[in-house]
Design a protein around this motif. Structure first.
Motif, short mmCIF file in Angstrom:
data_model
loop_
_atom_site.label_atom_id
_atom_site.label_comp_id
_atom_site.label_asym_id
_atom_site.label_seq_id
_atom_site.Cartn_x
_atom_site.Cartn_y
_atom_site.Cartn_z
N TRP A 17 -0.62 -2.90 -3.68
CA TRP A 17 0.52 -2.04 -3.30
C TRP A 17 1.43 -1.89 -4.51
CZ3 TRP A 17 0.35 1.19 0.38
CH2 TRP A 17 1.51 1.90 0.75
N THR A 31 -6.60 -7.86 -6.77
CA THR A 31 -6.50 -7.72 -5.31
C THR A 31 -7.88 -7.99 -4.72
OG1 THR A 31 -6.29 -6.01 -3.60
CG2 THR A 31 -6.60 -5.20 -5.82
N SER A 113 -10.97 6.08 3.44
CA SER A 113 -11.16 6.53 2.07
C SER A 113 -11.90 5.48 1.25
CB SER A 113 -9.82 6.87 1.42
OG SER A 113 -9.03 5.74 1.29
N SER A 151 -8.63 0.37 -3.45
CA SER A 151 -9.28 -0.25 -2.29
C SER A 151 -10.74 0.21 -2.21
CB SER A 151 -8.52 0.06 -1.00
OG SER A 151 -8.48 1.45 -0.76
N ASP A 291 -2.69 -3.17 6.93
CA ASP A 291 -2.67 -2.25 5.80
C ASP A 291 -1.47 -1.32 5.96
OD1 ASP A 291 -4.76 -3.34 4.45
OD2 ASP A 291 -6.27 -1.99 5.24
N ALA A 292 -1.57 -0.10 5.44
CA ALA A 292 -0.44 0.83 5.55
C ALA A 292 -0.52 1.55 6.89
CB ALA A 292 -0.47 1.81 4.38
#
Ligand code: DP6
Length: 338
Positions: A17, A31, A113, A151, A291-292
């Motif tokens: 992030w 990450t 994605s 990611s 996550d978001a």
């Protein structure tokens, strides 16, 4: 040549992030994540003089379709830039048809994605016979990162993986932490009713540095990827759980204190956090990460999965769940989507 690649989505333990560099998409820190066995994108690409223009279609498991257009902007524009870059490497001007099938619905709010971009990159490179770009997973991950998604870069390797922090394009790539059969963890994606993701991750990465706590996150992140990596290698559930929960809350604190602020949690998200604490008191191995978006990912062990499922069934705000084991990364298939 028609080529099909399949690739999983993944769930991060120490999140990506914010970026060190927005052009090269260099993450702030290393990450790491686990690939998800039941959240897959299967993507066929074919370059041919028969295709009058580039065509990219994504089809979800319920048949819902999205046609991607360059002027959609954001990640989609980066995807078309990637196609031009790949054509440049192969010195061709042929157009491409790409059809990507997801085995989960768009509304699951899963980072489709990650699965889609990694599968697409591999299928495109192989159909252009660019061996140096798809046979070496490090190089494939660098190219996927440049498509705008760290990611997605994590999905190219098998099992538990990490995308490394680096000061340059060369230095930031994906490597395996542990293989698929290393640890029988389960990630249950809990899809809540009424999902609404308003701020895209791309905007989120850019506004992250406007949070007054951004510098504190950089400082906090210093040893976290190594600790999470070691917890994965040691199969230390409690340590990985603690690191992940703290990290996801830290990330959401950055989101909520950015300008403009991004609130992804809904009442159901917060309720699940409290439930996780209760379930742990009852002896269930479980930790949460987000996550978001509002949907929790609950990490548990194969032996506690049924207990967790029966607890989830009692919650009326849950729409459906998807349970995932650790999965292989990007690979090729012989069957095609068209
Ligand atoms: C919150 O820009 O890599 O999931 O969200 O799929 O567009 P998308 O990807 P990306 O951002 C990932 C953000 C994250 C955290 C993570 O997976 O590390």
């Amino acid at each position: 040549m028609k080529v099909t690649a399949v690739s999983p989505a993944n769930i991060a333990f120490i999140k990506y992030w914010g970026r060190k560099d927005h052009k090269l998409f260099l993450p702030l820190s290393t990450t790491n994540s686990m690939n998800l066995s039941n959240c897959l994108a299967t993507t066929t690409a074919e370059f041919s003089k028969n295709h009058e223009k580039d065509e990219i279609v994504i089809i979800a498991d319920n048949g819902e379709e999205k046609i991607l257009k360059k002027d959609n902007g954001g990640k989609t524009a980066l995807l078309f830039d990637f196609l031009d870059r790949a054509r440049g490497f192969a010195a061709t001007q042929l157009n491409v048809r790409i059809i990507s099938k997801l085995n989960f619905p768009f509304q699951a709010g899963i980072a489709s994605s990650a699965a889609g971009m990694s599968a697409l990159a591999a299928a495109v490179f192989k159909s252009l016979d660019l061996k140096e770009k798809y046979e070496d997973k490090k190089e494939l991950s660098r190219e996927v990162r440049l498509m705008g998604s760290v990611s997605a870069a994590r999905s190219v390797e098998d099992g538990f993986t990490e995308c490394t922090f680096g000061e340059t394009h060369e230095e930031s790539f994906t490597q395996q932490i542990a293989p698929v059969d290393h640890w029988d963890l389960v990630d249950m994606v809990v899809v809540l009713k009424k999902d609404a993701k308003k701020i895209t991750s791309d905007i989120g990465h850019k506004i992250a540095e406007t949070s007054p706590f951004f510098e504190a996150r950089i400082d906090y992140l210093k040893e976290k990827p190594e600790k999470a990596r070691q917890a994965i290698l040691d199969k230390d559930f409690d340590t990985l759980g603690n690191l992940s929960e703290v990290d996801t809350i830290n990330m959401h604190a950055i989101m909520m204190t950015s300008t403009p602020p991004a609130f992804y949690f809904t009442p159901g998200s917060i309720d699940i956090i409290h439930k996780v604490y209760e379930w742990r008191e009852k002896g269930i191995h479980v930790f949460f990460t987000f996550d978001a978006g509002p949907n929790p990912h609950l990490i548990t062990t194969q032996s506690d999965l049924e207990k967790l499922k029966s607890e989830i069934e009692k919650l009326d705000y849950v729409d459906f769940t998807i349970s995932n084991k650790p999965a292989e990364g990007t690979r090729f298939l012989d069957e095609h989507n068209f």
